[in-house]
Scaffold this active site. Structure first.
Site, PDB file in Angstrom:
ATOM      1  N   LYS A  52      29.906  30.965  34.354  1.00 63.39           N
ATOM      2  CA  LYS A  52      29.932  29.597  35.017  1.00 63.39           C
ATOM      3  C   LYS A  52      31.011  29.945  35.983  1.00 63.39           C
ATOM      4  O   LYS A  52      30.762  29.254  37.242  1.00 63.39           O
ATOM      5  CB  LYS A  52      30.408  28.388  34.043  1.00 63.39           C
ATOM      6  CG  LYS A  52      29.143  27.991  33.290  1.00 63.39           C
ATOM      7  CD  LYS A  52      29.435  27.265  32.154  1.00 63.39           C
ATOM      8  CE  LYS A  52      28.038  27.004  31.360  1.00 63.39           C
ATOM      9  NZ  LYS A  52      28.628  26.506  29.843  1.00 63.39           N
ATOM     10  N   GLN A  96      33.088  23.083  26.620  1.00 68.13           N
ATOM     11  CA  GLN A  96      32.185  24.023  26.172  1.00 68.13           C
ATOM     12  C   GLN A  96      32.050  23.805  24.648  1.00 68.13           C
ATOM     13  O   GLN A  96      32.936  23.852  23.770  1.00 68.13           O
ATOM     14  CB  GLN A  96      32.711  25.385  26.466  1.00 68.13           C
ATOM     15  CG  GLN A  96      32.136  26.691  26.339  1.00 68.13           C
ATOM     16  CD  GLN A  96      30.600  26.841  27.168  1.00 68.13           C
ATOM     17  OE1 GLN A  96      30.742  26.530  28.351  1.00 68.13           O
ATOM     18  NE2 GLN A  96      29.564  27.082  26.273  1.00 68.13           N
ATOM     19  N   ASP A 119      27.069  18.257  32.362  1.00 70.27           N
ATOM     20  CA  ASP A 119      26.185  18.726  31.447  1.00 70.27           C
ATOM     21  C   ASP A 119      25.079  17.650  31.144  1.00 70.27           C
ATOM     22  O   ASP A 119      23.960  18.207  30.628  1.00 70.27           O
ATOM     23  CB  ASP A 119      26.952  19.105  30.221  1.00 70.27           C
ATOM     24  CG  ASP A 119      27.123  20.552  29.949  1.00 70.27           C
ATOM     25  OD1 ASP A 119      26.195  21.292  30.741  1.00 70.27           O
ATOM     26  OD2 ASP A 119      28.267  20.894  29.447  1.00 70.27           O
TER      27      ASP A 119
END
Ligand code: NAP
Length: 282
Positions: A52, A96, A119
């Site tokens: 990322k 995460q 997300d």
């Protein structure tokens, strides 16, 4: 023999477009920024976080990461999320997963401002997807939709069978396909006959996490096969959930592993960060 869908190339094309968008935003004084929070020392998460950060670097998005100790408390994690929610320079916040077992990940996802939830995991964004409204879509299903678009695969009226019902892949993909007028069936570990369902499908999506689960006798001639799975064999080789060599002979389109859905996930994350920056500066 099937056309092999080139996710790497579509991801690159998507990133090139995003680079231009970021250049334009920078001319207007806006620098899109993603902040990633990782708790604990999970080696796989470290690899994903690195991907990322590289993608941000490539597209021109500012990147910041917080690596928190395994013993971080829920209160400390929520306090950091609050701080980032209130920081106007941060456009996207990504937590995460997985988190250490003592932390409540659902509460943490809910705490992220849904306008910074790049997300697409916040209940508000999931709800908006269900209602067919503009929202942040979970990056893997969103990447699959982008592949359909790029290869001019129209889902309207097609029977789509999705194997796997996780919150990050299977369930949001149902909504994406439905919003594109497909007829959708979702299978999981309690489904009585996955093969029977898959054999009638125009499109089969495998998101299970079991190497070579989808065999050639499970799909019909000319089906479109999307492989989300990432499995490492004892030999070290990465394979998907689809028996690629055999299914390749029977399908009309197929995504490889690696190089199919995987690169799209990170590209769509970048898309969501740029979108968040645009929306927050409107
Ligand atoms: P997950 O949360 O473990 O979910 C797996 C799903 O598969 C569950 O719904 C499970 O059913 C179902 N399942 C398991 N065994 C089955 C069986 N024998 N028959 C039918 N269904 C079965 O996994 P995930 O996070 O969605 O990930 C799935 C795979 O995709 C993994 O290999 C993961 O690494 C990969 N992945 C790739 C990307 C990418 O960017 N390419 C992104 C995310 C995930 P139950 O719900 O009944 O347990």
């Amino acid at each position: 023999m099937a056309v092999i869908i080139d996710g790497k190339q579509v991801a690159q094309k998507t990133r090139e477009q995003l680079k231009k968008d970021v250049e334009q935003l920078k001319k207007e004084g806006i620098i899109p920024k993603l902040t990633v929070i990782m708790v604990g020392d999970n080696p796989a998460s470290k690899v994903y976080v690195k991907q990322k950060s590289k993608a941000c670097n490539d597209v021109g998005v500012e990147y910041e990461e917080y690596f928190l100790d395994t013993n971080t408390t829920q209160e400390e994690l929520l306090a950091l999320i609050d701080k980032l929610n209130n920081d106007k320079s941060v456009n996207g916040i990504l937590l995460q997963s997985p988190l250490p077992a003592h932390l409540d990940i659902s509460e943490a996802f809910r705490r992220i401002d849904y306008r910074k939830d790049v997300d697409g995991f916040h209940p508000m964004n999931v709800g908006k997807l269900v209602l067919g409204q503009d929202t942040f879509i979970s990056c893997t299903p969103f990447g699959i939709m982008r592949l359909f678009e790029e290869y001019k695969i129209d889902l309207c009226g097609k029977n789509v069978v999705i194997i796997g019902r996780s919150n990050i892949v299977g369930k949001p993909l149902v909504q994406c396909c439905l919003n594109n007028n497909a007829t959708v069936t979702i299978c999981h570990s309690k489904t009585k006959d996955v093969k029977e369902a898959a054999k009638n499908a125009d499109v089969v999506v495998a998101a299970i996490g079991k190497a070579k689960f989808v065999k050639a006798d499970m799909i019909k001639e000319g089906a479109i096969v999307i492989d989300v799975g990432i499995n490492r064999l004892d030999t070290g080789k990465l394979v998907g959930d689809v028996d690629f060599d055999a299914v390749l002979q029977k399908a009309s389109y197929i995504t490889p592993v690696p190089g199919g859905v995987g690169p799209m996930t990170v590209a769509m994350l970048m898309n969501n960060v740029v979108k968040a920056a645009k929306q927050q500066n409107k």
